[in-house]
Motif scaffolding. Structure first.
Motif, mmCIF file in Angstrom:
data_model
loop_
_atom_site.group_PDB
_atom_site.id
_atom_site.type_symbol
_atom_site.label_atom_id
_atom_site.label_comp_id
_atom_site.label_asym_id
_atom_site.label_seq_id
_atom_site.Cartn_x
_atom_site.Cartn_y
_atom_site.Cartn_z
ATOM 1 N N GLU A 183 0.792 2.404 10.184
ATOM 2 C CA GLU A 183 2.063 2.347 9.474
ATOM 3 C C GLU A 183 1.954 2.967 8.090
ATOM 4 N N VAL A 184 0.880 2.634 7.366
ATOM 5 C CA VAL A 184 0.704 3.153 6.009
ATOM 6 C C VAL A 184 0.430 4.650 6.034
ATOM 7 N N LEU A 185 -0.527 5.064 6.843
ATOM 8 C CA LEU A 185 -0.917 6.476 6.845
ATOM 9 C C LEU A 185 0.203 7.374 7.362
ATOM 10 N N ASN A 186 0.935 6.922 8.364
ATOM 11 C CA ASN A 186 2.053 7.735 8.874
ATOM 12 C C ASN A 186 3.150 7.913 7.836
ATOM 13 N N ALA A 187 3.243 6.959 6.912
ATOM 14 C CA ALA A 187 4.294 7.017 5.893
ATOM 15 C C ALA A 187 3.921 7.920 4.711
ATOM 16 N N VAL A 188 2.617 8.101 4.452
ATOM 17 C CA VAL A 188 2.242 8.766 3.195
ATOM 18 C C VAL A 188 1.218 9.890 3.342
ATOM 19 N N ALA A 189 0.458 9.950 4.425
ATOM 20 C CA ALA A 189 -0.754 10.766 4.452
ATOM 21 C C ALA A 189 -0.602 12.087 5.196
ATOM 22 N N LYS A 190 -1.504 13.005 4.863
ATOM 23 C CA LYS A 190 -1.741 14.222 5.616
ATOM 24 C C LYS A 190 -3.123 14.085 6.253
ATOM 25 N N TYR A 191 -3.441 14.957 7.208
ATOM 26 C CA TYR A 191 -4.692 14.791 7.945
ATOM 27 C C TYR A 191 -5.492 16.092 8.023
ATOM 28 N N ILE A 192 -6.799 15.938 7.944
ATOM 29 C CA ILE A 192 -7.723 17.031 8.216
ATOM 30 C C ILE A 192 -7.882 17.169 9.725
ATOM 31 N N PHE A 203 0.823 -1.202 0.000
ATOM 32 C CA PHE A 203 0.000 0.000 0.000
ATOM 33 C C PHE A 203 0.864 1.262 0.000
ATOM 34 N N ILE A 204 1.948 1.247 0.767
ATOM 35 C CA ILE A 204 2.838 2.414 0.822
ATOM 36 C C ILE A 204 3.436 2.689 -0.549
ATOM 37 N N GLU A 205 3.926 1.636 -1.222
ATOM 38 C CA GLU A 205 4.497 1.813 -2.554
ATOM 39 C C GLU A 205 3.448 2.323 -3.538
ATOM 40 N N PHE A 206 2.238 1.752 -3.473
ATOM 41 C CA PHE A 206 1.147 2.168 -4.353
ATOM 42 C C PHE A 206 0.851 3.662 -4.195
ATOM 43 N N VAL A 207 0.682 4.120 -2.952
ATOM 44 C CA VAL A 207 0.337 5.525 -2.712
ATOM 45 C C VAL A 207 1.491 6.443 -3.124
ATOM 46 N N LYS A 208 2.717 6.054 -2.826
ATOM 47 C CA LYS A 208 3.863 6.887 -3.193
ATOM 48 C C LYS A 208 3.979 7.030 -4.713
ATOM 49 N N ARG A 209 3.710 5.970 -5.440
ATOM 50 C CA ARG A 209 3.782 6.044 -6.903
ATOM 51 C C ARG A 209 2.670 6.939 -7.449
ATOM 52 N N TRP A 210 1.477 6.876 -6.833
ATOM 53 C CA TRP A 210 0.397 7.784 -7.250
ATOM 54 C C TRP A 210 0.782 9.229 -6.931
#
Length: 226
Positions: A149-158, A116-123
């Protein structure tokens, strides 16, 4: 075909217990459904002939209920299908790496947090999944253990004191339940694409992972937050 000719689009549906299938070369073929007869104990690996995809226009949709699927080449037109809906895959189907269409729905597919981390980073990079609108993955095991783990690696938060907007859009292919739209995504987590600033919402919910792309920049997206 003799009666209606090329004035209509056609769907091809097949129930089978064969291992190797070839899809007929039909004019104006819009999509195909393949359903295996086997019970859950006797699933066999299905092999679709690459020649069909390479020699035909890109399909609008594919629906499969199968055991497992022999891998396609990374540049196969299978991955260019506008909407792919697959139930029961033993092993991992590499849609998270090669999919080039608009909407994908995977049931009983097990991915790891690194996938999932790789997928989101590529997008986010803008180098892949340029046409992607919606990605849904459901597994019999919970994804909640990998959410942080996934969200901390790629995401921002509202801001959690505010109400995030809900993402939904029309389905490319309306299934037998006649539901016209994708399942809604209401999430505090989002990511921003580097090339155009567009936003995608990310949601982990029990056994499900959802990823919905907005036709809005981060500024426009945050303006919708209540």
């Amino acid at each position: 075909m003799d009666l209606f000719g090329t004035s209509m689009e056609y769907d091809w549906k097949m129930y089978t217990n064969d291992k190797k299938l070839s899809i007929p070369q039909l004019q104006n073929l819009s999509g195909c459904a393949i359903i295996q007869y086997q019970n859950f104990v006797d699933w066999v690996e299905l092999e679709l002939e690459e020649h069909f995809f390479s020699s035909s226009p890109v399909l609008k949709w594919i629906h499969m209920q199968i055991g497992s699927l022999k891998e396609f080449s990374p540049d196969s037109k299978f991955y260019m299908t506008e909407s792919i809906d697959i139930f029961k895959i033993d092993g991992v189907l590499d849609l998270l790496r090669y999919f080039q269409g608009r909407q994908a729905f995977l049931n009983a597919c097990r991915y790891e947090s690194s996938d999932f981390i790789e997928f989101v980073k590529r997008w986010k990079s803008g180098n892949a999944f340029q046409k992607l609108e919606y990605f849904y993955c459901n597994d019999h095991c919970s994804y909640e253990s990998m959410e942080n783990e996934v969200l901390n690696a790629v995401a921002k938060y509202i801001d959690t004191t505010k109400k995030p907007p809900t993402h939904t859009l029309p389905l490319v292919h309306v299934c037998i339940d006649n539901k016209p739209n994708t399942n809604p995504i209401t999430s505090y987590a989002y990511v921003v694409r580097e090339t155009d600033g567009h936003v995608a919402s990310i949601l982990f919910q029990e056994t499900m992972f959802r990823f919905g792309v907005w036709d809005k920049t981060e500024e426009e997206f945050l303006a919708m937050v209540e």
